[in-house]
Motif scaffolding. Structure first.
Motif, short mmCIF file in Angstrom:
data_model
loop_
_atom_site.label_atom_id
_atom_site.label_comp_id
_atom_site.label_asym_id
_atom_site.label_seq_id
_atom_site.Cartn_x
_atom_site.Cartn_y
_atom_site.Cartn_z
N LEU A 140 5.57 113.61 -25.31
CA LEU A 140 4.67 112.50 -25.01
C LEU A 140 5.38 111.54 -24.06
O LEU A 140 6.42 110.98 -24.39
N TYR A 186 7.14 122.67 -29.24
CA TYR A 186 7.49 121.32 -28.79
C TYR A 186 6.26 120.64 -28.21
O TYR A 186 5.46 121.28 -27.50
N PHE A 219 7.76 117.11 -32.52
CA PHE A 219 7.90 115.86 -31.77
C PHE A 219 9.38 115.45 -31.83
O PHE A 219 9.83 114.86 -32.80
N ARG A 220 10.12 115.82 -30.82
CA ARG A 220 11.56 115.57 -30.82
C ARG A 220 12.02 115.27 -29.40
O ARG A 220 11.22 115.22 -28.47
N ARG A 248 14.03 120.44 -26.83
CA ARG A 248 12.79 121.21 -26.84
C ARG A 248 13.02 122.71 -26.89
O ARG A 248 12.16 123.49 -27.32
N HIS A 268 8.57 110.01 -28.82
CA HIS A 268 8.78 110.55 -30.17
C HIS A 268 9.54 109.55 -31.05
O HIS A 268 9.43 109.58 -32.27
N ILE A 305 7.04 107.03 -32.99
CA ILE A 305 6.06 107.56 -33.93
C ILE A 305 6.36 107.05 -35.33
O ILE A 305 7.52 107.02 -35.76
N VAL A 330 -1.15 111.26 -34.85
CA VAL A 330 0.14 110.69 -34.48
C VAL A 330 0.01 109.16 -34.40
O VAL A 330 -0.50 108.62 -33.40
#
Length: 206
Positions: free
Chosen positions: A167, A164, A50-51, A56, A27, A30, A75
């Motif tokens: 990645l 949430y 995306f954090r 989450r 994240h 990004i 993304v």
């Protein structure tokens, strides 16, 4: 104490420890200025899912679809990514997405583009705590600059809700090569180069 709980071991209450959190750190790679979420009810809400792994469980941050159950995330990354796994955390009801299709390197992908063959499709299970990992086919996701995540449906609700998206993978900085253009005089004119009879001149523009 239940097995799997305790400092550094819990998978469901946010105390996983630094190692697992760092593994889900894409994240941070990004390009937020170009990130898109199509069909989000509240503008900008898609980017918030995306954090950090440790965050989450924040139920105040989520994205909900608008007109139907579809959501599409574009993304872009700030370099090249090898994507290894994803996590999708939703509500504990029928609004949880039931399918995910992944596409790569299609900047600003649209819903019409989603009709093409995806790189990989996942059948999702309800995951209200963010503990289910879906491994990717790494060979297909070893050089990703733009990742598109298409959620076509949920478990029967009118709209889809996601809290949430994690990645997991590796990031490599994008290298920009400097180009040098040189103009060479293959056969200099002696009249123009009376003091440079041996070495031809070269003019480089960099």
């Amino acid at each position: 104490m239940a097995e799997g709980h305790g400092p550094g071991r819990c998978r469901c209450c946010g105390t996983d420890g630094g190692e697992r959190g760092a593994a889900w750190g894409l994240h941070l790679r990004i390009d937020r200025g170009r990130l898109q979420c199509l069909n989000e009810r509240r503008e900008g809400s898609g980017a918030r899912v995306f954090r950090a792994w440790e965050e989450r469980g924040d139920r105040e941050q989520f994205v909900e679809s608008d007109e139907d159950a579809e959501l599409l995330f574009n993304v872009p990354f700030t370099g090249s990514v090898k994507l290894k796994a994803v996590v999708v955390m939703g509500e504990d009801d029928d609004s949880h997405p039931s399918e995910l299709r992944l596409f790569k390197n299609i900047p600003q992908m649209s819903f019409d583009d989603a009709a093409r063959e995806p790189e990989q499709t996942f059948s999702l299970n309800p995951d209200p705590v963010g503990e289910l990992e879906y491994p990717t086919k790494i060979a297909r996701f070893s050089n990703v600059h733009d990742l598109s995540m298409y959620f076509p449906k949920n478990f029967g609700a009118e709209t889809t809700k996601i809290f949430y998206i994690g990645l997991k993978g590796e990031w490599t900085e994008a290298h920009r090569h400097k180009v040098t253009i040189c103009n060479y005089e293959a056969s200099p004119n002696p009249a123009d180069h009376r003091l440079q009879q041996v070495t031809p001149q070269s003019h480089c523009i960099s």
